[in-house]
Design a protein around this motif. Structure first.
Motif, PDB file in Angstrom:
ATOM      1  N   GLY A  10       0.817  -1.204   0.000  1.00 56.37           N
ATOM      2  CA  GLY A  10       0.000   0.000   0.000  1.00 56.37           C
ATOM      3  C   GLY A  10       0.854   1.258   0.000  1.00 56.37           C
ATOM      4  O   GLY A  10       1.979   1.262   0.507  1.00 56.37           O
ATOM      5  N   PRO A  11       0.330   2.358  -0.568  1.00 59.16           N
ATOM      6  CA  PRO A  11       1.127   3.587  -0.666  1.00 59.16           C
ATOM      7  C   PRO A  11       1.495   4.202   0.675  1.00 59.16           C
ATOM      8  O   PRO A  11       2.534   4.840   0.795  1.00 59.16           O
TER       9      PRO A  11
ATOM     10  N   PHE B  64       2.345   7.352  -4.621  1.00 61.53           N
ATOM     11  CA  PHE B  64       0.928   7.549  -4.912  1.00 61.53           C
ATOM     12  C   PHE B  64       0.675   7.662  -6.418  1.00 61.53           C
ATOM     13  O   PHE B  64      -0.303   7.095  -6.928  1.00 61.53           O
ATOM     14  N   VAL B  65       1.543   8.362  -7.127  1.00 53.41           N
ATOM     15  CA  VAL B  65       1.394   8.416  -8.583  1.00 53.41           C
ATOM     16  C   VAL B  65       1.632   7.030  -9.178  1.00 53.41           C
ATOM     17  O   VAL B  65       0.866   6.551 -10.029  1.00 53.41           O
ATOM     18  N   GLY B  66       2.697   6.373  -8.731  1.00 55.13           N
ATOM     19  CA  GLY B  66       3.006   5.046  -9.238  1.00 55.13           C
ATOM     20  C   GLY B  66       1.890   4.052  -8.975  1.00 55.13           C
ATOM     21  O   GLY B  66       1.509   3.267  -9.859  1.00 55.13           O
ATOM     22  N   TYR B  67       1.342   4.096  -7.762  1.00 51.95           N
ATOM     23  CA  TYR B  67       0.266   3.167  -7.408  1.00 51.95           C
ATOM     24  C   TYR B  67      -1.000   3.485  -8.189  1.00 51.95           C
ATOM     25  O   TYR B  67      -1.727   2.580  -8.616  1.00 51.95           O
ATOM     26  N   GLY B  68      -1.265   4.768  -8.399  1.00 57.91           N
ATOM     27  CA  GLY B  68      -2.435   5.156  -9.182  1.00 57.91           C
ATOM     28  C   GLY B  68      -2.356   4.652 -10.609  1.00 57.91           C
ATOM     29  O   GLY B  68      -3.339   4.137 -11.161  1.00 57.91           O
ATOM     30  N   VAL B  69      -1.190   4.797 -11.239  1.00 56.89           N
ATOM     31  CA  VAL B  69      -1.006   4.307 -12.604  1.00 56.89           C
ATOM     32  C   VAL B  69      -1.118   2.787 -12.635  1.00 56.89           C
ATOM     33  O   VAL B  69      -1.730   2.204 -13.545  1.00 56.89           O
ATOM     34  N   TYR B  70      -0.533   2.129 -11.624  1.00 53.98           N
ATOM     35  CA  TYR B  70      -0.630   0.666 -11.530  1.00 53.98           C
ATOM     36  C   TYR B  70      -2.082   0.215 -11.466  1.00 53.98           C
ATOM     37  O   TYR B  70      -2.512  -0.686 -12.203  1.00 53.98           O
ATOM     38  N   ARG B  71      -2.872   0.833 -10.606  1.00 52.46           N
ATOM     39  CA  ARG B  71      -4.286   0.453 -10.466  1.00 52.46           C
ATOM     40  C   ARG B  71      -5.055   0.724 -11.758  1.00 52.46           C
ATOM     41  O   ARG B  71      -5.932  -0.060 -12.150  1.00 52.46           O
ATOM     42  N   LEU B  72      -4.738   1.840 -12.411  1.00 51.14           N
ATOM     43  CA  LEU B  72      -5.437   2.204 -13.640  1.00 51.14           C
ATOM     44  C   LEU B  72      -5.189   1.171 -14.738  1.00 51.14           C
ATOM     45  O   LEU B  72      -6.115   0.745 -15.436  1.00 51.14           O
TER      46      LEU B  72
END
Length: 360
Positions: free
Chosen positions: A79-80, A119-127
């Motif tokens: 998690g972030p 947070f940016v990395g995790y957001g792109v990953y989820r997307l």
């Protein structure tokens, strides 16, 4: 990407702490929801990996260097908010013990690399990952893309922070007081290094770890993906090669290889000591006064520049620094997470006993 002291004004540094401190407070509360006791060693190992990968200087074609962070892989696995905590601890000890990054600038270093990047990395990953299965190749690709995006977001933020200094803080004659670089210099320099080299390294690291765990330890991937399907899930690898043992082995190998970072010629953009600045290149007749004043703000680093031999034996200095850093960062994460769980347990116990005490 480690901003030294003196390159940002004290006012700017204060803004960095305004961003970072609330993030640390939330991270301490949120991490207990994801990181159970059996996952504390995992977080400690990942924090050590983050520390180590930031020691590997990768040469860039323009003569500078860059490095990976390891923030997105922690965000994907735990998690972030866990990444905020782990990378912040690594950055803190880098600044205090190794002189890598400033103490005044620590807030913005964390805001960039420990908050924005995961947070940016995790957001792109989820997307990109969407609703794909936990063991689907799309997940590994999504992790790699997230790592690439996260580190470049952090690099862009640092470039903007550098580039705004001469616009906001200058003397009556217009000479910069702190960083002498303008936005048309900082953004190309930072983004060239990270879009072409460091971002790829971060992507390979993040995607590679996820791809390995898809085959070796799906339950660890599930820690932060409780509702995601995993067709044909198997319980980790054989007893002979447990993932934690593999991770510890990888950390040991990385520690031994850290002196390779010494082979990279030049230094990172924006991390020069004041006396090493090319004043003519920036149209200056003297080192900016604020930069000169605050650059030596913290001078108690025991292994300054990952060395303690005055450059007599830099390889030994790098190796010892790596071992010391691993031990301290891992121990700090373990103690912090256990303290958070102890406090949470005490609060839970007090809430449970309060009604009985009221009726007695």
């Amino acid at each position: 990407m480690h901003i030294p002291d003196g390159y940002l004004s004290p006012q700017t540094c204060a803004v960095g702490y305004v961003i970072a401190v609330p993030a640390w407070a939330v991270a301490v509360r949120r991490v207990q929801r994801v990181v159970r006791n059996r996952h504390v060693p995992t977080l400690a190992v990942l924090a050590a990996v983050s520390f180590l990968v930031m020691m590997f200087n990768i040469p860039i074609p323009d003569g500078t260097t860059a490095h990976a962070i390891g923030a997105t892989v922690i965000a994907v696995l735990l998690g972030p908010w866990a990444a905020v905590l782990a990378v912040s601890v690594a950055l803190g000890f880098q600044a205090l013990l190794f002189g890598d990054g400033g103490v005044l600038a620590f807030g913005f270093n964390c805001a960039n690399m420990a908050v924005l990047a995961p947070f940016v990395g995790y957001g792109v990953y989820r997307l990109i990952a969407g609703r794909s299965g936990l063991t689907a190749p799309r997940r590994a690709f999504a992790a790699a893309a997230g790592g690439y995006a996260g580190i470049n977001a952090a690099a862009l933020a640092a470039a903007i922070e550098f580039g705004l200094q001469p616009e906001l803080f200058h003397n009556a004659a217009g000479a910069p007081l702190y960083a002498p670089y303008h936005l048309d210099q900082t953004i190309p320099a930072m983004m060239l290094a990270h879009l072409t080299i460091a971002g790829i390294a971060e992507g390979i690291l993040t995607g590679g770890v996820v791809a390995y765990l898809q085959r070796a330890n799906v339950p660890l991937l599930r820690v932060n993906h409780a509702g995601v399907a995993a067709p044909g899930e198997k319980p980790a690898v054989s007893r002979r090669f447990r993932p934690l043992h593999v991770a510890l082995g990888a950390v040991a190998v990385m520690a031994v290889l850290t002196p390779l970072g010494l082979l990279a010629p030049g230094g990172a953009f924006g991390e020069d000591a004041p006396e090493d600045l090319d004043l003519h290149e920036y149209g200056l007749s003297a080192v900016p006064s604020g930069l000169n004043k605050y650059n030596g703000f913290w001078h108690h680093a025991l292994f300054n520049g990952y060395d303690f031999t005055s450059d007599a034996h830099p390889t030994i200095g790098y190796l010892v620094s790596a071992v010391v850093g691993i031990a301290i960062v891992g121990a700090a994460i373990f103690l912090i997470t256990m303290a958070v769980r102890w406090v949470a347990g005490r609060r839970g116990a007090s809430r449970t006993t309060a009604p009985g005490e009221a009726g007695s």
